[in-house]
Scaffold this active site. Structure first.
Site, PDB file in Angstrom:
ATOM      1  N   GLY A  73      -1.177  -6.102  -0.161  1.00 17.43           N
ATOM      2  CA  GLY A  73      -2.190  -6.801   0.620  1.00 17.43           C
ATOM      3  C   GLY A  73      -3.493  -6.018   0.722  1.00 17.43           C
ATOM      4  O   GLY A  73      -4.587  -6.578   0.580  1.00 17.43           O
ATOM      5  N   THR A  74      -3.394  -4.743   0.960  1.00 17.62           N
ATOM      6  CA  THR A  74      -4.589  -3.913   1.106  1.00 17.62           C
ATOM      7  C   THR A  74      -5.406  -3.929  -0.176  1.00 17.62           C
ATOM      8  O   THR A  74      -6.634  -4.087  -0.147  1.00 17.62           O
ATOM      9  CB  THR A  74      -4.179  -2.463   1.454  1.00 17.62           C
ATOM     10  OG1 THR A  74      -3.454  -2.485   2.694  1.00 17.62           O
ATOM     11  CG2 THR A  74      -5.387  -1.554   1.577  1.00 17.62           C
ATOM     12  N   ASN A 155      -2.443 -10.625  12.481  1.00 15.90           N
ATOM     13  CA  ASN A 155      -1.214  -9.833  12.499  1.00 15.90           C
ATOM     14  C   ASN A 155      -0.823  -9.341  13.889  1.00 15.90           C
ATOM     15  O   ASN A 155       0.340  -9.093  14.153  1.00 15.90           O
ATOM     16  CB  ASN A 155      -1.330  -8.649  11.541  1.00 15.90           C
ATOM     17  CG  ASN A 155      -2.640  -7.919  11.667  1.00 15.90           C
ATOM     18  OD1 ASN A 155      -3.710  -8.505  11.477  1.00 15.90           O
ATOM     19  ND2 ASN A 155      -2.579  -6.646  12.005  1.00 15.90           N
ATOM     20  N   GLN A 183      -0.196 -12.742   6.755  1.00 15.67           N
ATOM     21  CA  GLN A 183       0.739 -13.130   7.827  1.00 15.67           C
ATOM     22  C   GLN A 183       1.117 -14.610   7.756  1.00 15.67           C
ATOM     23  O   GLN A 183       2.049 -15.034   8.436  1.00 15.67           O
ATOM     24  CB  GLN A 183       0.121 -12.833   9.197  1.00 15.67           C
ATOM     25  CG  GLN A 183      -0.020 -11.353   9.508  1.00 15.67           C
ATOM     26  CD  GLN A 183       1.313 -10.668   9.775  1.00 15.67           C
ATOM     27  OE1 GLN A 183       2.271 -11.288  10.246  1.00 15.67           O
ATOM     28  NE2 GLN A 183       1.378  -9.390   9.463  1.00 15.67           N
ATOM     29  N   HIS A 205       5.872  -7.942   0.897  1.00 18.10           N
ATOM     30  CA  HIS A 205       6.802  -7.365   1.886  1.00 18.10           C
ATOM     31  C   HIS A 205       6.713  -8.020   3.257  1.00 18.10           C
ATOM     32  O   HIS A 205       7.523  -7.722   4.137  1.00 18.10           O
ATOM     33  CB  HIS A 205       6.634  -5.843   1.979  1.00 18.10           C
ATOM     34  CG  HIS A 205       5.413  -5.360   2.695  1.00 18.10           C
ATOM     35  ND1 HIS A 205       5.482  -4.819   3.958  1.00 18.10           N
ATOM     36  CD2 HIS A 205       4.120  -5.300   2.334  1.00 18.10           C
ATOM     37  CE1 HIS A 205       4.268  -4.452   4.341  1.00 18.10           C
ATOM     38  NE2 HIS A 205       3.424  -4.729   3.366  1.00 18.10           N
ATOM     39  N   THR A 241      -0.176  -0.822 -15.851  1.00 21.40           N
ATOM     40  CA  THR A 241       1.071  -1.490 -16.243  1.00 21.40           C
ATOM     41  C   THR A 241       1.631  -2.263 -15.055  1.00 21.40           C
ATOM     42  O   THR A 241       1.708  -1.748 -13.943  1.00 21.40           O
ATOM     43  CB  THR A 241       2.093  -0.456 -16.745  1.00 21.40           C
ATOM     44  OG1 THR A 241       1.527   0.192 -17.878  1.00 21.40           O
ATOM     45  CG2 THR A 241       3.415  -1.105 -17.137  1.00 21.40           C
ATOM     46  N   CYS A 329      -2.916   5.894  19.342  1.00 22.37           N
ATOM     47  CA  CYS A 329      -3.340   7.122  19.997  1.00 22.37           C
ATOM     48  C   CYS A 329      -4.200   7.912  19.012  1.00 22.37           C
ATOM     49  O   CYS A 329      -3.704   8.448  18.035  1.00 22.37           O
ATOM     50  CB  CYS A 329      -2.119   7.927  20.407  1.00 22.37           C
ATOM     51  SG  CYS A 329      -2.528   9.226  21.553  1.00 22.37           S
TER      52      CYS A 329
HETATM   53  C1  LIG Z   1       0.314  -6.038   6.347  1.00 23.55           C
HETATM   54  C2  LIG Z   1      -1.034  -6.637   6.267  1.00 23.55           C
HETATM   55  C3  LIG Z   1      -1.961  -6.200   5.308  1.00 23.55           C
HETATM   56  C4  LIG Z   1      -1.694  -5.048   4.373  1.00 23.55           C
HETATM   57  O1  LIG Z   1      -0.771  -5.371   3.382  1.00 23.55           O
HETATM   58  P1  LIG Z   1      -0.033  -4.170   2.599  1.00 23.55           P
HETATM   59  O2  LIG Z   1       0.781  -4.868   1.566  1.00 23.55           O
HETATM   60  O3  LIG Z   1       0.793  -3.488   3.612  1.00 23.55           O
HETATM   61  O4  LIG Z   1      -1.085  -3.315   2.015  1.00 23.55           O
HETATM   62  C5  LIG Z   1      -3.186  -6.820   5.258  1.00 23.55           C
HETATM   63  N1  LIG Z   1      -3.490  -7.816   6.096  1.00 23.55           N
HETATM   64  C6  LIG Z   1      -2.640  -8.265   7.026  1.00 23.55           C
HETATM   65  C7  LIG Z   1      -3.033  -9.390   7.921  1.00 23.55           C
HETATM   66  C8  LIG Z   1      -1.381  -7.686   7.147  1.00 23.55           C
HETATM   67  O5  LIG Z   1      -0.536  -8.112   8.086  1.00 23.55           O
END
Ligand SMILES: *Cc1c(COP(=O)(O)O)cnc(C)c1O
Length: 394
Positions: A73-74, A155, A183, A205, A241, A329
């Site tokens: 996602g990132t 999220n 999400q 994931h 790859t 924190c």
């Molecule tokens: C978890 C999440 C991400 C990041 O995804 P990763 O696969 O962990 O890099 C980005 N955006 C939202 C809204 C998420 O919940």
């Protein structure tokens, strides 16, 4: 360790479905080829990646060419935001981006990195429910706006944006729209045409697939500069790859999530409402954060006044209960979540927030175990709070 963890942190990650693991395994063992190789082993891997692309494209209502497999996602968020912004500026179309105040850090920090490179950004506020007002988006669009990036579902508080409506505003103004739908997958419809989006991010994931693999949908003909340079994979938009097993697993997970969507949502909504109802009834000085109606079926974000969410998490963890707090924190001081702050939740309430996110395998008795345990934990933490003792006259 407890025999069975009560896992209420599905917004952070989910277990990989056994059928997904089974689908992936051959691509680590017998079908281990590199999809770029021309021999039989390579062709087998390529066929698997192609089939996965077909599956993902069908579920998104897209074509295969529009699906880019990424490392999560990132990465998808970064590719969309930086890739579009850089291509647009280079083409002389402008250097202004619009986002919202409650985005994931993968979006907010990508936008900040563009600001450091001279881009301008407008950060849209949200209302008390955590929703972007369409009129705010309309008013923020300038002649030099090249991209808007607004998440589908949040999220932390689970708020669901009126994405199709926001997308229509962008279309009308000729502004490209990216949405982080990480999400939303498994809970909400993902048809990119109905949603009026040009780019969409997913992460396997979060829907019972493997970590480290994601999707970026990029509408045909839209500008996108690769952020990882190297070989010609993914139609030259993402070198490296392919994570063949991960890609296969992600497609299988998305198909299962799509098939189960209605029943999973119903199951989660029932348990979420059971949790919210019981907590608000049994623990005084609590409040639900976010929207009651425009909310992901699995998300409960509750503020416990007079305590710190982090402290409650530690007590929950001692009982084998996994949840999450919005606050982090940093350098010794508790900082309220940027999401709750953007909603206008006051600092004390924000510090006392805990997010419980249920999943397809959560059971009613898990919820009852948690809500049976919570009152004493909260009372224990509150008993040392002078503000609480004043509030209850002790
Ligand atoms: C978890 C999440 C991400 C990041 O995804 P990763 O696969 O962990 O890099 C980005 N955006 C939202 C809204 C998420 O919940």
């Amino acid at each position: 360790m407890h025999e069975r963890l009560i896992y209420l942190d599905h917004a952070a990650t989910t277990p990989v479905d056994a059928r997904v693991v089974a689908a992936m395994t051959p691509y680590y063992t017998t079908h281990f080829g590199n999809p770029s190789s021309i021999h039989a082993a390579g062709r087998m891997a390529l066929e698997a990646v192609d089939a996965a692309r077909e599956t993902v494209a069908a579920i998104l209502g897209a074509s295969r060419k529009e699906i880019i497999f990424t490392g999560g996602g990132t990465e998808s968020d970064n590719l969309a935001i930086k890739g579009v912004a850089q291509a647009q500026r280079t083409a002389g179309r402008g250097a202004h981006i619009i986002t919202s105040a409650i985005e994931h850090h993968a979006v907010l920090h990508a936008v900040e990195s563009l600001q450091a490179q001279g881009f301008a950004a407008t950060v849209l506020p949200v209302d008390r429910q955590g929703l972007v007002r369409p009129e705010d988006l309309r008013a923020a669009i300038r002649p030099d706006t090249v991209l808007a990036t607004i998440m589908y579902a949040n999220n932390e508080i689970g708020s669901i944006q009126p994405l199709a409506e926001l997308g229509a505003i962008c279309r009308e103004a000729g502004v490209l729209l990216h949405s982080d739908a990480v999400q939303a997958a498994g809970a909400l419809p993902l048809n990119v045409k109905a949603l009026n989006v040009d780019f969409l991010t997913l992460a396997a994931h979060k829907f019972y697939g493997p970590k480290g693999v994601g999707v970026l949908y990029a509408r045909h003909g839209t500008p996108l500069w690769p952020q990882i340079n190297g070989g010609g994979q993914e139609r030259r938009r993402r070198a490296g790859t392919e994570n063949v097993a991960g890609i296969v697993g992600q497609a299988m997970a998305l198909r299962l999530a799509d098939q189960r969507r209605a029943s999973d949502a119903e199951h989660c909504r029932t348990l979420r409402d059971r949790l919210i109802g019981q907590v608000l009834e049994r623990v005084p000085f609590t409040a639900l954060n976010g929207s009651a109606s425009e909310r992901l079926p699995n998300n409960a974000n509750i503020s416990f006044e007079f305590i710190e969410g982090e402290s409650l998490l530690l007590l929950l963890d001692q009982q084998g209960i996994c949840a999450s707090s919005g606050s982090a924190c940093t350098s010794g001081a508790l900082e309220a979540s940027h999401v709750l702050s953007a909603l206008g939740v006051d600092h004390q309430q924000a510090i006392g927030a805990v997010r419980f996110s249920v999943g397809k395998d959560t059971r009613p008795e898990d919820i009852d175990f948690v809500t049976d345990a919570l009152p004493a934990m909260v009372e224990r933490l509150r008993s040392v709070s002078p503000a609480y003792r004043r509030a209850v006259g002790r």
